[in-house]
Motif scaffolding. Structure first.
Motif, short mmCIF file in Angstrom:
data_model
loop_
_atom_site.label_atom_id
_atom_site.label_comp_id
_atom_site.label_asym_id
_atom_site.label_seq_id
_atom_site.Cartn_x
_atom_site.Cartn_y
_atom_site.Cartn_z
N ILE A 106 14.73 34.74 -18.71
CA ILE A 106 13.66 33.92 -19.25
C ILE A 106 14.02 33.52 -20.67
O ILE A 106 14.24 34.39 -21.52
N CYS B 129 11.18 28.65 -24.43
CA CYS B 129 10.40 27.80 -23.51
C CYS B 129 9.84 28.59 -22.33
O CYS B 129 9.08 28.07 -21.53
N ARG C 242 11.06 29.48 -19.58
CA ARG C 242 11.51 29.11 -18.24
C ARG C 242 12.67 30.00 -17.83
O ARG C 242 13.47 30.42 -18.67
N ARG C 243 12.76 30.26 -16.52
CA ARG C 243 13.85 31.09 -16.01
C ARG C 243 15.06 30.21 -15.73
O ARG C 243 15.00 29.31 -14.89
N ARG C 244 16.13 30.45 -16.43
CA ARG C 244 17.33 29.62 -16.33
C ARG C 244 18.48 30.35 -17.01
O ARG C 244 18.30 31.45 -17.50
#
Ligand SMILES: [Zn+2]
Length: 70
Positions: A55, A59, A61-63
């Motif tokens: 994470i 932001c 977000r998982r990426r």
């Protein structure tokens, strides 16, 4: 020359957390494609940096994220 590469390295050392390419691009005011190339170079050239699926601290977000490993 190599400004994104150097800026990202400096930013990650100063911010010991995980960041995705998009957030790094915003942080150093470079394009995501520039940052993507620069992070590939950081990961290939310096053991002090590591990438993983996680994470993003900014932001949420998982990426793929990168951080200074030291
Ligand atoms: Zn992010």
């Amino acid at each position: 020359m190599d400004a994104p590469y150097q800026l990202i390295g400096q930013f990650l050392r100063e911010h010991p957390d995980v960041f995705c390419v998009d957030c790094l691009a915003k942080a150093i005011e470079a394009s995501p494609s520039q940052v993507s190339m620069a992070t590939q170079r950081l990961l290939a050239g310096e053991a002090a940096f590591a990438a993983r699926l996680d994470i993003c601290s900014r932001c949420a977000r998982r990426r793929m994220v990168i951080r200074a490993a030291a």
